[in-house]
Motif scaffolding. Structure first.
Motif, PDB file in Angstrom:
ATOM      1  N   ALA A  86       0.897  -1.458  -0.075  1.00 23.91           N
ATOM      2  CA  ALA A  86       0.075  -0.118   0.032  1.00 23.91           C
ATOM      3  C   ALA A  86       0.733   1.260  -0.126  1.00 23.91           C
ATOM      4  O   ALA A  86       0.593   2.350  -0.695  1.00 23.91           O
ATOM      5  CB  ALA A  86      -1.038  -0.020   1.215  1.00 23.91           C
ATOM      6  N   SER A  87       2.039   1.210   0.627  1.00 25.85           N
ATOM      7  CA  SER A  87       2.971   2.413   0.736  1.00 25.85           C
ATOM      8  C   SER A  87       4.066   2.429  -0.420  1.00 25.85           C
ATOM      9  O   SER A  87       4.737   3.215  -0.543  1.00 25.85           O
ATOM     10  CB  SER A  87       3.579   2.330   2.045  1.00 25.85           C
ATOM     11  OG  SER A  87       4.374   1.388   2.270  1.00 25.85           O
ATOM     12  N   SER A  88       4.025   1.452  -1.069  1.00 28.41           N
ATOM     13  CA  SER A  88       4.997   1.020  -2.474  1.00 28.41           C
ATOM     14  C   SER A  88       6.451   0.954  -1.599  1.00 28.41           C
ATOM     15  O   SER A  88       7.246   1.080  -2.630  1.00 28.41           O
ATOM     16  CB  SER A  88       5.122   2.207  -3.273  1.00 28.41           C
ATOM     17  OG  SER A  88       3.800   2.003  -3.891  1.00 28.41           O
ATOM     18  N   LEU A  89       6.870   0.634  -0.325  1.00 26.21           N
ATOM     19  CA  LEU A  89       7.796   0.613   0.231  1.00 26.21           C
ATOM     20  C   LEU A  89       8.617  -0.643  -0.462  1.00 26.21           C
ATOM     21  O   LEU A  89      10.044  -0.800  -0.288  1.00 26.21           O
ATOM     22  CB  LEU A  89       7.757   0.646   1.566  1.00 26.21           C
ATOM     23  CG  LEU A  89       7.289   1.947   2.409  1.00 26.21           C
ATOM     24  CD1 LEU A  89       7.166   1.874   3.840  1.00 26.21           C
ATOM     25  CD2 LEU A  89       8.534   2.948   2.224  1.00 26.21           C
ATOM     26  N   ASP A  90       8.031  -1.632  -0.867  1.00 22.15           N
ATOM     27  CA  ASP A  90       8.512  -2.867  -1.403  1.00 22.15           C
ATOM     28  C   ASP A  90       9.440  -2.493  -2.429  1.00 22.15           C
ATOM     29  O   ASP A  90      10.284  -3.412  -2.746  1.00 22.15           O
ATOM     30  CB  ASP A  90       7.495  -4.015  -1.409  1.00 22.15           C
ATOM     31  CG  ASP A  90       6.547  -3.460  -2.544  1.00 22.15           C
ATOM     32  OD1 ASP A  90       5.811  -2.306  -2.561  1.00 22.15           O
ATOM     33  OD2 ASP A  90       6.175  -4.332  -3.503  1.00 22.15           O
ATOM     34  N   GLU A  91       9.080  -1.386  -3.115  1.00 23.16           N
ATOM     35  CA  GLU A  91       9.792  -1.106  -4.594  1.00 23.16           C
ATOM     36  C   GLU A  91      11.227  -0.342  -4.204  1.00 23.16           C
ATOM     37  O   GLU A  91      12.203  -0.303  -4.977  1.00 23.16           O
ATOM     38  CB  GLU A  91       8.850   0.008  -5.291  1.00 23.16           C
ATOM     39  CG  GLU A  91       7.609  -0.536  -5.516  1.00 23.16           C
ATOM     40  CD  GLU A  91       7.460  -1.849  -6.401  1.00 23.16           C
ATOM     41  OE1 GLU A  91       8.584  -2.434  -6.898  1.00 23.16           O
ATOM     42  OE2 GLU A  91       6.459  -2.042  -6.690  1.00 23.16           O
ATOM     43  N   LEU A  92      11.521  -0.006  -2.660  1.00 23.26           N
ATOM     44  CA  LEU A  92      12.634   0.673  -2.503  1.00 23.26           C
ATOM     45  C   LEU A  92      13.848   0.045  -3.045  1.00 23.26           C
ATOM     46  O   LEU A  92      14.924   0.728  -3.449  1.00 23.26           O
ATOM     47  CB  LEU A  92      12.479   1.190  -0.901  1.00 23.26           C
ATOM     48  CG  LEU A  92      11.947   2.244  -0.587  1.00 23.26           C
ATOM     49  CD1 LEU A  92      12.203   2.369   1.101  1.00 23.26           C
ATOM     50  CD2 LEU A  92      12.281   3.309  -1.128  1.00 23.26           C
ATOM     51  N   PRO A  93      14.067  -1.177  -2.958  1.00 25.34           N
ATOM     52  CA  PRO A  93      15.435  -1.864  -3.268  1.00 25.34           C
ATOM     53  C   PRO A  93      15.808  -1.711  -4.813  1.00 25.34           C
ATOM     54  O   PRO A  93      17.032  -1.732  -5.204  1.00 25.34           O
ATOM     55  CB  PRO A  93      15.200  -3.180  -2.995  1.00 25.34           C
ATOM     56  CG  PRO A  93      14.405  -3.372  -1.964  1.00 25.34           C
ATOM     57  CD  PRO A  93      13.285  -2.073  -2.189  1.00 25.34           C
ATOM     58  N   TRP A 136       4.266   6.733 -16.077  1.00 28.90           N
ATOM     59  CA  TRP A 136       3.041   7.379 -16.859  1.00 28.90           C
ATOM     60  C   TRP A 136       1.920   6.583 -16.396  1.00 28.90           C
ATOM     61  O   TRP A 136       0.699   6.999 -15.991  1.00 28.90           O
ATOM     62  CB  TRP A 136       3.253   7.696 -18.058  1.00 28.90           C
ATOM     63  CG  TRP A 136       2.433   8.563 -18.600  1.00 28.90           C
ATOM     64  CD1 TRP A 136       1.450   8.612 -19.601  1.00 28.90           C
ATOM     65  CD2 TRP A 136       1.658  10.030 -18.019  1.00 28.90           C
ATOM     66  NE1 TRP A 136       0.589   9.667 -19.738  1.00 28.90           N
ATOM     67  CE2 TRP A 136       0.790  10.491 -18.655  1.00 28.90           C
ATOM     68  CE3 TRP A 136       2.067  10.579 -16.715  1.00 28.90           C
ATOM     69  CZ2 TRP A 136       0.053  11.569 -18.577  1.00 28.90           C
ATOM     70  CZ3 TRP A 136       1.535  11.679 -16.451  1.00 28.90           C
ATOM     71  CH2 TRP A 136       0.513  12.110 -17.447  1.00 28.90           C
ATOM     72  N   ALA A 137       2.093   4.948 -16.540  1.00 31.91           N
ATOM     73  CA  ALA A 137       0.985   4.231 -16.226  1.00 31.91           C
ATOM     74  C   ALA A 137       0.676   4.187 -14.859  1.00 31.91           C
ATOM     75  O   ALA A 137      -0.554   3.903 -14.481  1.00 31.91           O
ATOM     76  CB  ALA A 137       1.048   2.674 -16.852  1.00 31.91           C
ATOM     77  N   GLN A 138       1.751   4.248 -14.035  1.00 37.28           N
ATOM     78  CA  GLN A 138       1.707   4.307 -12.566  1.00 37.28           C
ATOM     79  C   GLN A 138       0.815   5.274 -11.879  1.00 37.28           C
ATOM     80  O   GLN A 138       0.103   5.224 -11.036  1.00 37.28           O
ATOM     81  CB  GLN A 138       2.984   3.807 -11.905  1.00 37.28           C
ATOM     82  CG  GLN A 138       3.370   2.480 -11.799  1.00 37.28           C
ATOM     83  CD  GLN A 138       3.555   1.877 -13.080  1.00 37.28           C
ATOM     84  OE1 GLN A 138       4.282   2.289 -14.125  1.00 37.28           O
ATOM     85  NE2 GLN A 138       2.935   0.662 -13.306  1.00 37.28           N
ATOM     86  N   VAL A 139       1.192   6.410 -12.510  1.00 34.84           N
ATOM     87  CA  VAL A 139       0.309   7.560 -11.939  1.00 34.84           C
ATOM     88  C   VAL A 139      -1.143   7.997 -12.704  1.00 34.84           C
ATOM     89  O   VAL A 139      -1.838   8.875 -12.464  1.00 34.84           O
ATOM     90  CB  VAL A 139       1.090   8.801 -12.066  1.00 34.84           C
ATOM     91  CG1 VAL A 139       2.444   8.571 -11.067  1.00 34.84           C
ATOM     92  CG2 VAL A 139       1.411   9.071 -13.488  1.00 34.84           C
ATOM     93  N   ASN A 140      -1.340   7.001 -13.654  1.00 38.24           N
ATOM     94  CA  ASN A 140      -2.722   6.917 -14.237  1.00 38.24           C
ATOM     95  C   ASN A 140      -3.573   5.874 -14.222  1.00 38.24           C
ATOM     96  O   ASN A 140      -4.093   5.143 -15.140  1.00 38.24           O
ATOM     97  CB  ASN A 140      -2.307   7.187 -15.585  1.00 38.24           C
ATOM     98  CG  ASN A 140      -2.102   8.876 -15.954  1.00 38.24           C
ATOM     99  OD1 ASN A 140      -3.171   9.647 -16.066  1.00 38.24           O
ATOM    100  ND2 ASN A 140      -0.839   9.226 -16.261  1.00 38.24           N
ATOM    101  N   GLY A 171       6.453  13.593  -9.065  1.00 36.14           N
ATOM    102  CA  GLY A 171       5.789  14.382  -8.262  1.00 36.14           C
ATOM    103  C   GLY A 171       4.347  13.786  -7.994  1.00 36.14           C
ATOM    104  O   GLY A 171       3.818  13.569  -6.866  1.00 36.14           O
ATOM    105  N   LEU A 172       3.888  13.348  -9.203  1.00 37.22           N
ATOM    106  CA  LEU A 172       2.413  12.615  -9.193  1.00 37.22           C
ATOM    107  C   LEU A 172       2.588  11.158  -8.442  1.00 37.22           C
ATOM    108  O   LEU A 172       1.507  10.835  -7.637  1.00 37.22           O
ATOM    109  CB  LEU A 172       2.054  12.271 -10.601  1.00 37.22           C
ATOM    110  CG  LEU A 172       1.451  13.428 -11.384  1.00 37.22           C
ATOM    111  CD1 LEU A 172       1.276  13.211 -12.725  1.00 37.22           C
ATOM    112  CD2 LEU A 172       0.022  14.042 -10.584  1.00 37.22           C
ATOM    113  N   THR A 173       3.556  10.659  -8.453  1.00 37.69           N
ATOM    114  CA  THR A 173       3.966   9.422  -7.909  1.00 37.69           C
ATOM    115  C   THR A 173       3.927   9.517  -6.202  1.00 37.69           C
ATOM    116  O   THR A 173       3.346   8.962  -5.613  1.00 37.69           O
ATOM    117  CB  THR A 173       5.262   8.676  -8.118  1.00 37.69           C
ATOM    118  OG1 THR A 173       5.247   8.374  -9.588  1.00 37.69           O
ATOM    119  CG2 THR A 173       5.702   7.561  -7.343  1.00 37.69           C
ATOM    120  N   VAL A 174       4.688  10.570  -5.800  1.00 38.22           N
ATOM    121  CA  VAL A 174       4.567  10.824  -4.384  1.00 38.22           C
ATOM    122  C   VAL A 174       3.056  11.204  -3.848  1.00 38.22           C
ATOM    123  O   VAL A 174       2.646  10.627  -3.008  1.00 38.22           O
ATOM    124  CB  VAL A 174       5.394  12.175  -4.126  1.00 38.22           C
ATOM    125  CG1 VAL A 174       5.266  12.664  -2.639  1.00 38.22           C
ATOM    126  CG2 VAL A 174       6.813  11.917  -4.212  1.00 38.22           C
TER     127      VAL A 174
END
Length: 199
Positions: A86-93, A136-140, A171-174
């Protein structure tokens, strides 16, 4: 060195120390919660279809049935895994993939290798650029849109890329992460698998 790579490296220098501390803390919590290796490694298709190993924090336990096959995602994901997703923290690595030059901060998401022969000619154009941690797909719509919509947005990014476009997407991702928008479709832990263009 092109402008996009320079931008990725400069941003990495700024945020890498914070990310590494966060990854370490999250990995320790994951070990305590999952009681197994906290990292998920998987081959993905990168730019021009070249394969690389993507790094993520594991969000599901490795649970199997009597035949040794993995149980459905819904039965393996845990409370801590849902928080990471939910927080997308799994993507950090994946900042490591950026530093190694396999990914960019922004670009089409790297997909599974077995999807490669399923793309049509237009969809293959998403492989002309490096994959990204966000795109772009992730923020849309992220995981709430169809595969066809996702691929069209990816190709739009390929056609209209600029540094300013990347900054806009970041910016949209944040914002999307903060409001937890588009994380999953109803009834699915992950995006349903892409099975080709005849479905």
């Amino acid at each position: 060195m092109n402008r996009k790579r320079f931008f990725d490296l400069m941003l990495s220098i700024v945020i890498a120390p914070i990310c590494l501390v966060m990854i370490t803390i999250l990995a320790i919590i994951s070990i305590l919660w999952l009681h197994e290796n906290p990292f998920f490694l998987s081959y993905r298709a990168g730019q021009k279809g070249h394969l690389f190993i993507i790094y993520k924090l594991k969000t599901m336990r490795t649970l199997v049935d009597q035949t040794g096959a993995l149980l459905p995602d819904q039965k393996r994901v845990c409370f801590w895994g849902n928080i990471l997703r939910a927080s997308s923290l799994d993507e950090l690595p994946q900042i490591l993939n950026v530093v190694f030059g396999q990914m960019s901060f922004v670009g089409p998401r790297p997909l599974e290798v077995d999807y490669l022969p399923l793309y049509d000619r237009q969809q293959k154009r998403r492989l002309l650029v490096k994959p990204g941690i966000t795109g772009w797909a992730q923020v849309n719509g992220r995981n709430t849109i169809s595969w066809q919509q996702k691929f069209k947005l990816d190709c739009y990014y390929v056609d209209y890329w600029s540094i300013w476009f990347d900054i806009k997407i970041l910016g949209l991702t944040v914002y999307k992460v903060l409001v937890r928008e588009g994380v999953k479709q109803d009834g699915h832990v992950n995006m349903p698998r892409f099975t080709g263009n005849d479905d």
